[in-house]
Design a protein around this motif. Structure first.
Motif, mmCIF file in Angstrom:
data_model
loop_
_atom_site.group_PDB
_atom_site.id
_atom_site.type_symbol
_atom_site.label_atom_id
_atom_site.label_comp_id
_atom_site.label_asym_id
_atom_site.label_seq_id
_atom_site.Cartn_x
_atom_site.Cartn_y
_atom_site.Cartn_z
ATOM 1 N N GLN A 30 0.904 -1.294 -0.012
ATOM 2 C CA GLN A 30 -0.402 -0.150 0.150
ATOM 3 C C GLN A 30 1.058 1.446 -0.041
ATOM 4 N N LEU A 31 0.498 2.333 -0.656
ATOM 5 C CA LEU A 31 1.069 4.149 -0.958
ATOM 6 C C LEU A 31 0.466 4.318 0.222
ATOM 7 N N LEU A 32 1.016 4.820 1.255
ATOM 8 C CA LEU A 32 0.795 5.843 1.995
ATOM 9 C C LEU A 32 1.814 7.609 1.922
ATOM 10 N N ALA A 33 0.727 8.259 1.363
ATOM 11 C CA ALA A 33 0.894 9.397 0.733
ATOM 12 C C ALA A 33 1.398 10.454 2.289
ATOM 13 N N VAL A 34 2.863 11.042 1.770
ATOM 14 C CA VAL A 34 3.000 11.668 3.511
ATOM 15 C C VAL A 34 2.648 13.200 2.992
ATOM 16 N N SER A 35 1.540 13.891 3.595
ATOM 17 C CA SER A 35 1.170 15.168 3.067
ATOM 18 C C SER A 35 1.777 15.790 4.026
ATOM 19 N N LYS A 36 2.184 15.505 4.821
ATOM 20 C CA LYS A 36 2.773 17.076 6.075
ATOM 21 C C LYS A 36 3.122 18.144 5.338
ATOM 22 N N THR A 37 2.437 19.267 5.630
ATOM 23 C CA THR A 37 3.277 20.839 5.433
ATOM 24 C C THR A 37 2.745 20.647 3.809
ATOM 25 N N LYS A 38 1.795 19.636 3.181
ATOM 26 C CA LYS A 38 1.433 20.303 2.244
ATOM 27 C C LYS A 38 -0.106 20.469 2.104
ATOM 28 N N PRO A 39 -0.228 21.341 1.059
ATOM 29 C CA PRO A 39 -1.310 21.860 0.916
ATOM 30 C C PRO A 39 -2.850 20.720 0.263
ATOM 31 N N ALA A 40 -4.237 21.255 1.202
ATOM 32 C CA ALA A 40 -5.046 20.198 0.433
ATOM 33 C C ALA A 40 -5.299 20.415 -1.120
ATOM 34 N N ASP A 41 -4.735 21.454 -1.992
ATOM 35 C CA ASP A 41 -4.831 21.129 -3.321
ATOM 36 C C ASP A 41 -3.898 19.967 -4.100
ATOM 37 N N LYS A 42 -3.034 19.876 -3.349
ATOM 38 C CA LYS A 42 -1.918 18.854 -3.855
ATOM 39 C C LYS A 42 -2.436 17.575 -3.395
ATOM 40 N N ILE A 43 -3.416 17.554 -2.512
ATOM 41 C CA ILE A 43 -4.034 15.815 -1.870
ATOM 42 C C ILE A 43 -5.207 15.703 -2.657
ATOM 43 N N ARG A 44 -5.485 16.341 -2.767
ATOM 44 C CA ARG A 44 -6.711 16.521 -3.693
ATOM 45 C C ARG A 44 -6.355 16.073 -5.232
ATOM 46 N N GLY A 55 -1.392 10.419 5.074
ATOM 47 C CA GLY A 55 -0.450 10.213 6.154
ATOM 48 C C GLY A 55 -0.231 12.092 6.574
ATOM 49 N N GLU A 56 -0.273 11.787 8.076
ATOM 50 C CA GLU A 56 0.234 13.354 8.392
ATOM 51 C C GLU A 56 0.350 13.104 9.992
ATOM 52 N N ASN A 57 1.612 14.067 10.434
ATOM 53 C CA ASN A 57 2.326 13.995 11.298
ATOM 54 C C ASN A 57 2.118 15.650 12.027
ATOM 55 N N TYR A 58 0.960 16.351 11.604
ATOM 56 C CA TYR A 58 0.572 17.616 12.938
ATOM 57 C C TYR A 58 -0.422 17.465 12.752
ATOM 58 N N LEU A 59 -1.073 17.552 14.209
ATOM 59 C CA LEU A 59 -2.846 17.433 14.517
ATOM 60 C C LEU A 59 -3.726 18.786 13.927
ATOM 61 N N GLN A 60 -3.178 19.793 14.268
ATOM 62 C CA GLN A 60 -4.209 20.856 13.714
ATOM 63 C C GLN A 60 -4.038 21.225 12.431
ATOM 64 N N GLU A 61 -2.963 21.010 11.751
ATOM 65 C CA GLU A 61 -2.763 21.186 10.497
ATOM 66 C C GLU A 61 -3.454 20.257 9.860
ATOM 67 N N ALA A 62 -3.689 19.246 10.285
ATOM 68 C CA ALA A 62 -4.272 17.530 9.603
ATOM 69 C C ALA A 62 -5.450 18.333 9.365
ATOM 70 N N LEU A 63 -6.158 18.812 10.415
ATOM 71 C CA LEU A 63 -7.794 19.644 11.041
ATOM 72 C C LEU A 63 -8.049 19.764 10.208
ATOM 73 N N GLN A 64 -6.988 21.272 9.935
ATOM 74 C CA GLN A 64 -7.467 22.323 8.659
ATOM 75 C C GLN A 64 -7.919 21.614 7.328
ATOM 76 N N LYS A 65 -7.267 20.511 7.464
ATOM 77 C CA LYS A 65 -7.121 19.850 5.325
ATOM 78 C C LYS A 65 -8.331 18.516 5.027
#
Length: 232
Positions: A30-44, A55-65
């Motif tokens: 399985q590929l897990l895309a580690v998206s910490k510090t990257k904007p929501a549009d890149k995830i989209r 995958g996210e490391n930082y909670l507040q950043e993750a909740l915003q995304k």
């Protein structure tokens, strides 16, 4: 410069090649895309190309995304960073996987704060395979006892192991560490039927990790480029 979609294709191709070289099915990793510090549009963009696990490391950043991506109903969020006690409620509520379990106190809080109507939280035990002072994770010889203790928590589902091997090892050190993780994983899998995931391998050691039996690789730089400086 390659687009993020081109990079996704390249990473998928690397996974497939590594699997074939190890006589494994590409679907077994399985590929897990580690998206910490990257904007929501890149995830989209990656989501639209078929990627689902992030995958996210930082909670507040993750909740915003997550708020920005609520329309993506089948996106799967993994928390992969250190866990502070005061953040367990949000992690228990907003994630499907937690890959960084190494303390019974944290596991207990996640279990208590995971709503009863929600499916159990998928968890991985983080193992400090190279005994590094600077890294979290339990010692390998603590694994059996720790896994047994986790069975008391009905809102947690033990899925396997995660590790962050030492940085810049020799090829032999890298192989030894990853092989040791594979042995621990096999032992755990033989004891618990829910165990099916060995999360190891990143952009710089993807092929070696897959050869050693990884079932999930955590890829950030090869997908998104260099990490942005960011603190929670």
């Amino acid at each position: 410069m390659n687009s993020i979609i081109d990079r996704l294709k390249e990473v998928r191709s690397s996974i497939e090649s590594a699997c074939l070289q190890s006589n494994r099915s590409p679907e077994s990793v399985q590929l897990l895309a580690v998206s910490k510090t990257k904007p929501a549009d890149k995830i989209r963009q990656l989501y639209q190309a078929g990627q689902r696990h992030f995958g996210e490391n930082y909670l507040q950043e993750a909740l915003q995304k997550q708020l920005q991506l609520t329309d993506l109903s089948d996106i799967v969020w993994h928390f992969i960073g250190p866990i502070q006690s005061n953040k367990t409620r949000d992690i228990a509520t907003h994630f499907t996987w937690v890959q960084s379990i190494d303390r019974l106190k944290i596991a207990r809080r996640l279990n208590e704060q995971r709503e009863q109507h929600m499916p159990p939280l998928n968890i991985l035990i983080q193992v400090n395979i190279d005994d590094e002072q600077s890294k979290a994770g339990i010692a390998p010889d603590q694994l059996a006892e720790f896994a047994a203790e986790l069975q008391q928590f009905p809102q947690l589902k033990l899925r396997g192991l995660m590790t962050l091997p030492a940085a810049n090892p020799t090829a032999e050190q890298q192989r030894q560490s990853l092989t040791a993780m594979q042995r621990l994983f096999s032992e755990l899998k033989s004891q618990y039927p829910t165990v099916d995931t060995l999360s190891m391998g990143m952009s710089n050691d993807l092929e070696t990790a897959i050869a050693a039996g990884s079932t999930m690789v955590r890829i950030g730089t090869a997908l998104f480029g260099a990490r942005d400086t960011n603190k929670e």
